[in-house]
Scaffold this active site. Structure first.
Site, PDB file in Angstrom:
ATOM      1  N   HIS A 163      -1.119   7.226   7.840  1.00  0.00           N
ATOM      2  CA  HIS A 163      -0.272   8.195   7.127  1.00  0.00           C
ATOM      3  C   HIS A 163      -1.018   9.511   6.876  1.00  0.00           C
ATOM      4  CE1 HIS A 163       3.397   5.999   6.298  1.00  0.00           C
ATOM      5  NE2 HIS A 163       2.738   4.956   5.811  1.00  0.00           N
ATOM      6  N   HIS A 173      -2.810   0.983   8.569  1.00  0.00           N
ATOM      7  CA  HIS A 173      -1.455   1.511   8.368  1.00  0.00           C
ATOM      8  C   HIS A 173      -1.479   2.680   7.377  1.00  0.00           C
ATOM      9  CE1 HIS A 173       3.058   0.940   7.765  1.00  0.00           C
ATOM     10  NE2 HIS A 173       2.710   1.743   6.779  1.00  0.00           N
ATOM     11  N   GLU A 174      -2.142   2.475   6.239  1.00  0.00           N
ATOM     12  CA  GLU A 174      -2.157   3.530   5.209  1.00  0.00           C
ATOM     13  C   GLU A 174      -2.928   4.756   5.680  1.00  0.00           C
ATOM     14  OE1 GLU A 174      -0.022   3.225   3.088  1.00  0.00           O
ATOM     15  OE2 GLU A 174       0.261   1.069   3.221  1.00  0.00           O
ATOM     16  N   CYS A 227       7.388  -0.233   6.317  1.00  0.00           N
ATOM     17  CA  CYS A 227       6.839   0.960   5.672  1.00  0.00           C
ATOM     18  C   CYS A 227       7.861   1.509   4.691  1.00  0.00           C
ATOM     19  CB  CYS A 227       6.512   2.001   6.746  1.00  0.00           C
ATOM     20  SG  CYS A 227       5.805   3.518   6.081  1.00  0.00           S
ATOM     21  N   LEU A 228       7.394   1.895   3.503  1.00  0.00           N
ATOM     22  CA  LEU A 228       8.299   2.450   2.493  1.00  0.00           C
ATOM     23  C   LEU A 228       8.951   3.748   2.963  1.00  0.00           C
ATOM     24  CD1 LEU A 228       6.046   1.809  -0.626  1.00  0.00           C
ATOM     25  CD2 LEU A 228       8.091   0.530   0.047  1.00  0.00           C
ATOM     26  N   GLN A 232       3.039   9.993   1.438  1.00  0.00           N
ATOM     27  CA  GLN A 232       4.319   9.313   1.194  1.00  0.00           C
ATOM     28  C   GLN A 232       4.943   9.713  -0.141  1.00  0.00           C
ATOM     29  OE1 GLN A 232       2.731   5.168   2.223  1.00  0.00           O
ATOM     30  NE2 GLN A 232       4.850   5.109   2.927  1.00  0.00           N
ATOM     31  N   GLY A 292       0.813  -1.200   0.000  1.00  0.00           N
ATOM     32  CA  GLY A 292       0.000   0.000   0.000  1.00  0.00           C
ATOM     33  C   GLY A 292       0.849   1.253   0.000  1.00  0.00           C
TER      34      GLY A 292
HETATM   35 NI    NI Z   1       3.683   3.104   5.475  1.00  0.00          NI
END
Ligand code: NI
Length: 188
Positions: A147, A143-144, A101-102, A52, A47
């Site tokens: 953000h 999680h997304e 996480c990216l 991000q 995701g």
């Molecule tokens: Ni993340």
């Protein structure tokens, strides 16, 4: 379409509350979403949230890939876009599982979250969706959506001894176990 640069922990765009999208069907939102999918395809992951990629809007994309459903009686969910999503937990049950996480590259940690949630959002076509989900689906959506409120998964962790570099996992049996209940150390 373009591959976008990923903001990493410490960039202010990841700390702010993202703004609601006024018109989910606007061409610039379609372009943003297309770029987010191209970026996720390039870098790999389940995701991505708009902050991000340095865009402070309430847009997330995710999928529940087959690889995430093999051990559980879970449904594979194709790529899904949520605009202006809202989440509410259903019931008191908390699940703990590994997350990465990216925007926090190379690391992984055990994160407790409500096990079951209801979420509502708009689609890029402007339609409403509402789902009740659990398992990985519930986790990736939480999680997304975090953000969008300036929250990164380490801020949700209750046992920082589980935070580690993925590249060191193979040396450490403690970090290779599935987590279905809070780690023993948590209650000791
Ligand atoms: Ni993340």
């Amino acid at each position: 379409m373009s591959i976008l640069k990923i903001a990493r922990m410490g960039h202010p765009v990841l700390e702010k509350r993202a703004a609601p999208v006024a018109d989910p069907t606007a061409p610039e939102i379609a372009r943003l979403i297309a770029d987010m999918y191209e970026t996720l395809d390039d870098i790999g992951g389940a995701g991505l949230a708009a902050p991000q990629v340095h865009v402070g809007l309430r847009v997330v994309i995710f999928e529940v890939p087959a690889v995430r459903t093999q051990d559980e009686s879970e449904e594979e969910i194709p790529r899904t876009t949520l605009i202006n999503p809202e989440i509410e937990p259903i019931g008191p049950e908390i699940a703990v599982d590994w997350e990465g996480c990216l925007s926090v590259p190379g690391l992984r940690g055990a994160v407790p979250r409500p096990a079951r949630i209801r979420y509502r959002a708009l689609t890029p076509a402007g339609e409403r969706i509402e789902r009740e989900v659990d398992g990985f689906h519930a986790r990736v959506v939480q999680h997304e959506c975090d953000h969008l409120d300036g929250v990164l998964y380490p801020m949700r962790m209750t046992d920082l001894s589980t935070l580690h570099f993925v590249s060191e996992m193979r040396h450490n049996p403690r970090l290779n176990q599935p987590l279905t209940t809070p780690p023993i150390e948590d209650v000791a």
